[in-house]
Design an enzyme around this catalytic site. Structure first.
Site, PDB file in Angstrom:
ATOM      1  N   ASP A 184       0.833  -1.205   0.000  1.00 38.48           N
ATOM      2  CA  ASP A 184       0.000   0.000   0.000  1.00 38.48           C
ATOM      3  C   ASP A 184       0.869   1.258   0.000  1.00 38.48           C
ATOM      4  O   ASP A 184       2.100   1.202   0.227  1.00 38.48           O
ATOM      5  CB  ASP A 184      -0.904  -0.035   1.237  1.00 38.48           C
ATOM      6  CG  ASP A 184      -2.279   0.550   0.962  1.00 38.48           C
ATOM      7  OD1 ASP A 184      -2.405   1.346   0.014  1.00 38.48           O
ATOM      8  OD2 ASP A 184      -3.213   0.224   1.708  1.00 38.48           O
ATOM      9  N   ASP A 191     -10.271   2.333  -4.110  1.00 36.20           N
ATOM     10  CA  ASP A 191     -10.844   1.933  -2.817  1.00 36.20           C
ATOM     11  C   ASP A 191     -12.360   1.930  -2.888  1.00 36.20           C
ATOM     12  O   ASP A 191     -13.024   1.475  -1.959  1.00 36.20           O
ATOM     13  CB  ASP A 191     -10.414   2.926  -1.728  1.00 36.20           C
ATOM     14  CG  ASP A 191      -9.113   2.507  -1.074  1.00 36.20           C
ATOM     15  OD1 ASP A 191      -8.575   1.453  -1.456  1.00 36.20           O
ATOM     16  OD2 ASP A 191      -8.636   3.238  -0.190  1.00 36.20           O
TER      17      ASP A 191
HETATM   18  C1  DGJ Z   1      -5.965   1.629   1.483  1.00 38.13           C
HETATM   19  C2  DGJ Z   1      -6.238   0.394   0.668  1.00 38.13           C
HETATM   20  O1  DGJ Z   1      -6.585   0.719  -0.630  1.00 38.13           O
HETATM   21  C3  DGJ Z   1      -7.311  -0.427   1.380  1.00 38.13           C
HETATM   22  O2  DGJ Z   1      -7.669  -1.520   0.597  1.00 38.13           O
HETATM   23  C4  DGJ Z   1      -6.763  -0.853   2.707  1.00 38.13           C
HETATM   24  O3  DGJ Z   1      -5.659  -1.694   2.482  1.00 38.13           O
HETATM   25  C5  DGJ Z   1      -6.354   0.362   3.522  1.00 38.13           C
HETATM   26  N1  DGJ Z   1      -5.488   1.235   2.782  1.00 38.13           N
HETATM   27  C6  DGJ Z   1      -5.670  -0.064   4.796  1.00 38.13           C
HETATM   28  O4  DGJ Z   1      -5.148   0.986   5.483  1.00 38.13           O
END
Ligand code: DGJ
Length: 720
Positions: A458, A523
Site C-alpha cells: 500500500d 478503494d
Molecule cells: C488503502 C487500501 O486501498 C485499502 O484496501 C486498505 O488496504 C487500507 N489502505 C488499509 O489501510
C-alpha cells in the site's frame, strides 16, 4: 534562401516501422533528428520514398522563417524554429546550454525497431532514442540523455515520447479523478493552444498517466483512435499542443521537480518508457492493443507464465482494524468453503497499529493479537490449500511509531519546516541504501518465516515537499528505489506476487505493473462506481491484473444497497476478490456467492486472456465483454445503470465474435430473471439458449427483458 525540403534539411532516408495494422513513418534529413511523417493505419509494403518526401514538404511561408522549419521530430527542443512545447528543458550553471539542435549521428534499423543517436556539439548533449513498434501495434519509446559538456547540466524536462496526431484528432479523453473517483474520463477538445495535464504527487489519483485521442466521429468501435501511456509511477506530464500552423503534437514524460536531475559531465538520464497505440477500430481497438502488449511485454509472472488468478478474500472491509486471530481463522475456514484460493490479511496486524494513528512502520507482529507471529494463521490458511497474503506499507511511518522515534532522519521533508502529515503518516526515504536494506531484510524474513505468497503493497499518501536529507527533491529517486525494492523481493522469493495498491488507483500504471502482478484500481468498491472505473481502467490494463472485489451491501463508501448478483456480475471479469466478513453472510447469500465464484473460475480462462470488447450502447447501459482469441467464446456483461431512455431498451448488440459462425447464448447460473412476460427469444435465452450468428449478435441484436437500474446480466456465448 533555402526552400522547404531542400538544402541542409533535404531528406536522406525514409524509415518505417510496421506493426500488424499500423505504420510509423519517419524521414531522416541531412540535419536534425528524424521527423515523424506519419502514424496511422498500416501503409502498403511498397512506398515511393521520393513521393513521401515531396508530400511532406510544405511551401515556404512569406514573411516567415527563411530556413525551413522541420516538422515534428522524435524530440523537439528549444531551437531550430520550434516555438512550441519543447521536449527537453535544460541549462548549465552559467545560463548556457538551454538550446539544443541535435544532429543525427547514427540510425540503426531492424524489423520493428529503430535506434537514433543524436549529438549537439555546441550544447554538449547526446541523446539515444529507441523506438519499437510491436506486433500488437504498440509503440514503445526509450530514451536517454547524456551530458557531454564540461559543466553540470540541470534538466527540468526530458520527455519520454513524442507523437504526431492528425490535425482532426483533437478530441481527447483525459482520465482525471481523485481518491475513490479514479479514471473519470473527461472529454476535452483542443482547438487552439495547449492541453497540459500534470500530476505532481507521485501517485496518480488526480490524473492517470495516459490519454486517449480521436476525431469528432471516433467511437468505441469505429474511427481512428490514439492512446498514449507513460510507464511511470511518479509525477508526470502529458502535453498536447495545437501548434500555430494547426499541426497537433502529443507528448508524455516525467514531471521533474527543480534540482532533481543535475547531470554531472558524462552522466546519463534514462527517461521512463512511453507507450502509444492507434487503431481504426476506435477506442476499443486501442484497449485491445494495450491489453495484449501489457500481457506480452510488461507483466512478469513468477515462473514466466500467469497461473489462474486465485480468487482472494481481503480482510479489510470485513474487519478493518478489529483483528482477532481466532476469528480470522474462522473467516479463512468460511472463505475456503466459498471457493476462495488466497486469504489476505490487511492493515492492522503489526506493532501498535490498532487504528491509523500509530504503529505504521513497525513491521513486527502485534503480539496481543498474534502471540506467535503470523505463522499460525498462515499455516491455517495453507492447510485449506489457500495462499497467504499480507499487507505492508513500507514507504511510510506514523510519527507515533518506534521506527520514526528511532530514525527521525529517515523522512522525506524539508528540514526546518513543520512536517506535513497525511492520514497521520510521513514518507520515509527508501532511496537511502540503509533504509531499503532495512525494509528488504524485515519483509524478506517474514516472507520466508511466515510463508507469505503475496504482498499487498500500500501507499496511502502523496509526496509533498519531498526533500532528502540534503534538501534535494527526491520524488523520482523514490520511484526508482521502489522498483528496485520490488525487484529485489521478487529475486529473493521467485514465487512471490505483489499487488500495487496505493489507496486504489494511485499506482496502476505500467511502470508499477512491470514490477508487480496486480493493481488495485480504487478503494471505491461500490458496484455502480466500479462499473465505470473498471470500464475506463481496462482501456489501459488487462482485467486479470486488476483487483475487483465483491463487498458488503450497503457499501461502506456511498451507502448504496445493491444485490449480490449485481456486485458479482461486475466483479467477476477482473481478478476476483471477496472483501467482506464471510461469517456474517446470510446462508442464501453464501450459497449464491459460492456459485458466482464457481462461475468465475469456469470463465476465467477466457476472461483473463481474450480480447476486450466495448459496445457502443445507449448511455443508461454499459455492455462490454471479452472474446476468446479463437473467437469460439464471448462473455459479456450487460449492466443497466439508470432507467433506459424509453420503455423498450435498445436491442443488445454484442461485438467481436466471428460474423459467419453460430453461437449459443446462455445466461449462466446462478443468474435468474424476475417475473416478466418473455418473448420467444427471451424464453429460449433463459432455457436452452438462443442461437445466433456473430453478425446477428453484433449488428441486429436482440431484446433482453428490461433491466432495473443497478442490475446486470452476464451472457455466455459459445460457438456451436
Ligand atoms: C488503502 C487500501 O486501498 C485499502 O484496501 C486498505 O488496504 C487500507 N489502505 C488499509 O489501510
Amino acid at each position: 534562401m533555402e526552400r522547404a525540403g531542400s538544402g541542409a534539411s533535404s531528406p536522406t532516408r525514409l524509415l518505417r516501422l510496421d506493426g500488424t495494422a499500423t505504420t510509423l513513418l519517419l524521414i531522416a534529413r541531412r540535419t536534425g533528428l528524424p521527423e515523424i511523417a506519419y502514424w496511422g493505419t498500416r501503409l502498403p509494403q511498397t512506398l515511393d520514398a521520393e513521393a513521401v518526401f515531396t508530400l511532406r514538404a510544405p511551401d515556404t511561408p512569406n514573411n516567415g522563417p527563411d530556413n525551413w522549419r522541420p516538422l515534428i521530430t522524435v524530440l523537439d527542443t528549444i531551437g531550430q524554429w520550434n516555438f512550441d512545447l519543447p521536449g527537453l528543458l535544460a541549462d548549465r550553471p552559467d545560463g548556457t546550454g538551454w538550446t539544443a539542435d541535435f544532429q543525427t549521428k547514427s540510425l540503426e534499423t531492424s524489423p520493428g525497431a529503430l535506434t537514433v543517436h543524436g549529438l549537439d556539439e555546441i550544447s554538449g548533449l547526446e541523446v539515444e532514442i529507441i523506438i519499437t513498434l510491436s506486433l500488437e501495434d504498440v509503440l514503445c519509446t526509450r530514451q536517454t540523455l547524456t551530458n557531454r559538456g564540461t559543466t553540470p547540466l540541470n534538466v527540468q524536462r526530458f520527455i519520454s515520447g513524442n507523437y504526431l496526431l492528425p490535425e482532426n484528432a483533437g478530441e481527447f479523453r483525459v482520465a482525471h479523478g481523485s481518491w475513490a473517483r479514479e479514471f473519470d474520463f473527461q472529454p476535452v477538445s483542443l482547438t487552439q493552444g495547449g492541453l497540459v495535464i500534470e500530476s505532481r504527487r507521485n501517485r496518480s489519483h488526480d490524473h492517470y498517466p495516459a490519454i486517449l485521442a480521436g476525431t469528432s466521429s471516433t467511437s468505441q468501435n469505429s474511427g481512428m483512435a490514439y492512446a498514449a501511456h507513460l510507464g511511470w509511477s511518479g509525477s508526470h506530464r502529458i502535453a498536447a499542443e495545437r501548434m500555430e500552423d494547426g499541426r497537433l503534437r502529443l507528448s508524455v514524460g516525467e514531471y521533474l521537480y527543480p534540482g532533481e536531475v543535475i547531470l554531472a559531465p558524462g552522466e546519463t538520464l534514462t527517461a521512463p518508457p512511453a507507450y502509444a497505440t492507434c487503431s481504426s477500430e476506435g477506442y476499443a481497438g486501442c484497449a485491445r492493443a494495450f491489453q495484449a502488449y501489457a500481457r506480452s511485454s510488461i507483466i512478469r509472472w513468477p515462473g514466466g507464465q500467469m497461473k489462474p488468478r486465485p480468487v482472494l478474500l481481503n480482510s479489510w472491509e470485513g474487519n478493518y482494524f478489529d483483528l482477532d486471530e481466532r476469528r480470522l481463522m474462522r473467516e479463512a475456514d468460511a472463505a475456503a468453503e466459498l471457493g476462495v484460493e488466497r486469504f489476505v490479511l490487511d492493515d492492522g496486524w503489526f506493532g501498535s497499529r490498532r487504528d491509523d494513528t500509530k504503529g505504521l512502520g513497525d513491521w513486527f507482529a502485534a503480539l496481543a493479537i498474534f502471540p506467535n507471529g503470523l505463522r499460525p494463521l498462515s499455516d491455517h490458511v495453507h492447510a485449506h490449500g489457500m495462499q497467504f497474503g499480507l499487507w505492508y506499507e513500507p514507504e511510510m511511518a506514523n510519527p507515533n511509531s518506534d521506527l520514526y522515534r528511532q530514525h527521525p532522519d529517515w523522512t522525506l521533508h524539508v528540514r526546518g519546516r513543520p512536517m506535513l502529515t497525511s492520514r497521520q503518516q510521513i514518507v520515509i526515504d527508501i532511496s537511502r541504501k540503509d533504509v531499503s536494506d532495512y525494509l528488504f531484510a524485515a519483509i524478506s524474513k517474514q516472507v520466508t518465516d511466515w510463508r507469505i505468497d503475496y504482498i499487498k503493497w500500500d501507499f496511502n499518501r502523496e509526496l509533498i515537499e519531498a526533500a532528502d536529507a540534503q534538501g534535494r527533491a527526491a520524488y523520482r529517486k523514490q520511484v526508482l528505489a521502489l522498483y528496485a525494492l520490488w525487484d529485489r523481493l521478487h529475486e529473493a522469493h521467485p514465487e512471490l506476487e505483489i499487488e500495487s495498491c496505493a489507496s486504489g488507483g494511485g499506482r496502476a500504471d505500467w511502470g508499477a505493473l512491470a514490477h508487480t502482478q496486480r493493481i488495485w484500481l480504487s478503494d471505491n468498491t461500490s458496484a455502480p462506481s466500479r462499473l465505470r472505473i473498471q470500464n475506463a481502467g481496462w482501456h489501459f490494463v488487462p482485467p486479470e491484473v486488476t483487483g475487483c472485489h465483491i463487498s458488503h451491501s450497503p457499501n461502506w463508501m456511498d451507502g448504496l444497497s445493491t444485490t449480490l448478483d449485481y456486485r458479482a456480475a461486475i466483479a467477476i471479469f477482473g481478478h476476483l476478490g471477496v472483501e467482506l466478513d464471510p461469517l456474517t453472510l446470510p446462508a442464501d447469500e453464501s450459497r449464491r456467492l459460492k456459485a458466482w465464484i464457481a462461475l468465475h473460475k469456469r470463465l476465467r480462462p477466457v476472461l483473463h486472456s481474450g480480447n476486450a470488447q466495448f459496445a457502443d450502447d445507449e448511455p443508461a447501459r454499459i455492455i462490454r465483454g471479452v472474446t476468446s482469441r479463437d473467437a469460439n467464446t464471448g462473455i459479456y456483461l450487460v449492466a443497466q445503470e439508470n432507467w433506459p431512455p424509453s420503455r423498450l431498451p435498445a436491442p443488445v448488440r454484442l461485438p467481436g465474435l466471428a460474423r459467419e459462425r453460430l453461437y449459443k447464448i446462455t445466461v449462466p447460473s446462478p443468474q435468474t430473471i424476475g417475473r416478466h412476460r418473455p418473448s420467444d427469444a427471451q424464453q429460449k435465452l433463459f432455457s436452452d439458449g438462443l442461437i445466433l450468428s456473430g453478425a446477428m449478435m453484433s449488428d441486429i441484436g436482440f431484446y433482453l427483458p428490461a433491466l432495473q437500474p443497478q442490475s446486470a446480466l452476464v451472457l455466455e456465448c459459445r460457438a456451436i
